[in-house]
Design a protein around this motif. Structure first.
Motif, short mmCIF file in Angstrom:
data_model
loop_
_atom_site.label_atom_id
_atom_site.label_comp_id
_atom_site.label_asym_id
_atom_site.label_seq_id
_atom_site.Cartn_x
_atom_site.Cartn_y
_atom_site.Cartn_z
N HIS A 509 -8.95 -10.25 -5.33
CA HIS A 509 -9.43 -11.62 -5.34
C HIS A 509 -8.26 -12.53 -5.70
N THR A 510 -8.28 -13.73 -5.14
CA THR A 510 -7.25 -14.73 -5.45
C THR A 510 -7.89 -15.85 -6.26
N TYR A 511 -7.33 -16.09 -7.45
CA TYR A 511 -7.84 -17.15 -8.34
C TYR A 511 -6.82 -18.29 -8.37
N TYR A 512 -7.30 -19.51 -8.70
CA TYR A 512 -6.38 -20.64 -8.74
C TYR A 512 -6.80 -21.62 -9.83
N VAL A 513 -5.78 -22.37 -10.31
CA VAL A 513 -5.97 -23.49 -11.23
C VAL A 513 -5.28 -24.69 -10.60
N ARG A 514 -6.07 -25.74 -10.27
CA ARG A 514 -5.54 -26.91 -9.56
C ARG A 514 -5.67 -28.14 -10.45
#
Length: 587
Positions: A509-514
């Motif tokens: 899974h790919t997680y992100y913080v924007r």
């Protein structure tokens, strides 16, 4: 001294049965003149009953007449039998499929049967009395003409023996050649050669079949020889039945030398070669069977054999067809790879020793940081605090300011030392990998950072986050570092918007913080995750420059990847990957 008896067969009379002698002396259809030395005894004619003409004893005379008449009739019967045999022989000659013709002593045709006429395209009248050599047998196999004296058929005359021709040519009337085989047999009469009889067969069909077989064999041979790999066929007795040129080259022996010999004699391990051969007969085929062929001069060629049985038209196994692939280059590559692996192992061992030494050095540094640096740092901070508290009345404003700067920098140094220790411990600390509720981890991290949101207008959006695998404490540290980074660089923004989300994958899974903060120039993106690397000055945004480096090292230890995207004054997004949870599969 015996009477001469003359019997004359009358023209209008023919015998149709055995002789008939009546009691009264009548012999039908025959006139007999009987003469003695001095005078005739008399005449016995057809339908004659006059016995008075006979002066001799009637019984004696009649017996003599009977003997003469019987002999004449027997000769008539013999002549008829000859004619019957001639007719039967003529029928046989005319009915046989072989061409047959007769020659007189000069080589002229005396008779020829219909089969010969049909094959040669002539009529009997066109060949009667003509020289067979000149008309239709006047060519050698190479197309040149035979002199009459050399004609093989004539050998029956000059040598008085039967001659057999197996590869001759006859010429049809229309000029077309006919390949033939023939037998020329002399005809002898009273020890004298009077002619010859010749029988021949048109062998065009056989020649065509032989030519087709020759072409087929040539084609098969060309296919065999086209193979660059050694090829061999082996009979049920283990003897070689055929090889190609590549086999001759790899063994140093000619095809004639190899055929008929035991195939296993040319390998370094004959027993293993025979075992493979038996396996082919038992299982029908073998694949990549490793052997080594020995050349006559002692050279060894490693090969991989692929072999299978082959069968006759009835489906019976009659041998083995085997092709060898020279793997000399493969063996050399394996040896080179082995040598390279050995060298790499030595290098790895050397590097491992160097890394172990470096780790020991880092441990020493960690110890020094933990003890030797912390002690004086705490002392500086402590004494500065005492001065500000106990001696503030003795200090002017500038002195108080300087002591405050000292304490601020000691706190910053403490944070830096703490981050360094954290970074160093990441390489040694064992991970406890479990299934993680990522939404819970994010909320826990935000609680740790609550002080950074106080007094600010911040909107936090947490999208649905799938579970992942990892060390719970370390992944929490990643989110703490990324979220604190987002909160720090959105300080100049009136309304800070921070979004946490994910994209599901098959294995990860790919997680992100924007965020919508100050962002960064993508030209310097590769510097973001380095130790002590900063794209903004300390005066603008406080920090040690270790937060992203620590996050990067944690994600790398999990087998994932961390990267960033951003634009100046348009915010930044940090992505990282983690293995997906196995909780569903375990259930």
């Amino acid at each position: 001294n015996q009477p001469v008896i003359v019997a004359d067969l009358r023209r209008e009379t023919r015998f149709s049965g055995p002789p008939l002698l009546h009691d009264h002396g009548v012999v039908s259809g025959l006139s007999v003149i009987v003469r003695g030395r001095e005078r005739p005894y008399g005449v016995l004619g057809a339908h004659t009953t006059r016995r008075r003409l006979f002066t001799e004893d009637d019984g004696h005379f009649l017996q003599a007449v009977a003997n003469v008449v019987g002999a004449a009739i027997e000769r008539g019967r013999a002549d008829e039998e000859v004619r019957r045999l001639a007719r039967r022989n003529r029928l046989i000659l005319n009915s046989t499929g072989a061409g047959i013709y007769g020659l007189d002593a000069e080589g002229r045709c005396t008779f020829i049967n219909p089969a010969a006429l049909n094959m040669l395209g002539y009529t009997a009248a066109e060949l009667a009395g003509r020289s067979a050599h000149e008309v239709f047998h006047h060519s050698r196999p190479d197309g040149s003409a035979y002199p009459a004296v050399e004609c093989p058929v004539h050998q029956a005359y000059w040598q008085g023996r039967t001659y057999r021709g197996a590869d001759e040519v006859y010429w049809r009337k229309d000029g077309r050649p006919i390949p033939v085989e023939y037998v020329s047999t002399p005809i002898m009469e009273d020890g004298k050669l009077v002619g010859a009889v010749v029988s021949f067969q048109d062998i065009t069909a056989r020649k065509e079949a032989e030519e087709a077989l020759r072409r087929s064999n040539a084609y098969n041979r060309s296919l065999i020889e086209a193979s660059l790999d050694p090829l061999v066929t082996i009979g049920p007795d283990g003897k070689i039945t055929d090889v190609n040129a590549a086999t001759e080259a790899v063994t140093g022996r000619s095809r004639q030398e190899l055929i008929g010999t035991d195939f296993s004699d040319y390998f370094t391990e004959p027993a293993r070669a025979r075992a493979g051969y038996e396996q082919v007969f038992r299982e029908g085929a073998v694949r990549d069977y490793e052997l080594a062929i020995r050349h006559r001069d002692g050279r060894i060629t490693p090969v991989l054999y692929n072999a299978s049985v082959y069968r006759d038209e009835h489906g019976e196994v009659i041998g083995v067809y085997a092709v060898a692939r020279d793997i000399t280059s493969v063996k050399r590559a394996e040896e080179a790879l082995h040598a390279l692996n050995m060298e790499l192992e030595q290098r790895v061992a050397k590097r491992t020793a160097q890394l172990e030494a470096a780790v020991r050095e880092l441990e020493d540094i960690s110890y020094s940081v933990s003890h030797d640096l912390w002690i004086p740092l705490r002392a500086v901070d402590g004494f500065a605090g005492i001065l500000l508290t106990d001696y503030q009345d003795a200090l002017d404003e500038e002195g108080k300011r300087l002591l405050t700067v000292i304490r601020t920098n000691t706190k910053r140094m403490a944070r830096l030392l703490n981050d360094i220790l954290t970074f160093l411990r990441l390489g040694r600390t064992a991970m406890t990998v479990t299934d993680i509720d990522m939404e819970e981890i994010v909320r826990a991290a935000l609680q740790d950072l609550e002080s950074m949101t106080q007094g600010r207008d911040v909107r936090l959006e947490i999208k649905p986050l799938p579970r992942a695998q990892g060390d719970r404490a370390l992944i929490r540290q990643v989110f703490v570092n990324l979220l604190s980074n987002a909160l720090k660089f959105t300080q100049p923004t009136a309304m800070a918007v921070i979004e946490v989300g994910a994209k599901e994958g098959e294995r990860t899974h790919t997680y992100y913080v924007r965020d919508n903060g100050v962002g960064f120039d993508m030209r310097y993106a590769d510097k973001l995750f380095g130790v002590f690397q900063r794209l903004h000055g300390v005066e603008e945004f406080e920090g040690t420059g270790m937060g992203l480096a620590i996050a990067h090292r944690i994600i790398t230890r999990h087998g994932g990847r961390l990267w960033a995207e951003g634009s100046v004054n348009e915010g930044a997004t940090f992505h990282f990957t983690l293995p997906k949870s196995t909780e569903r599969r375990q259930k």
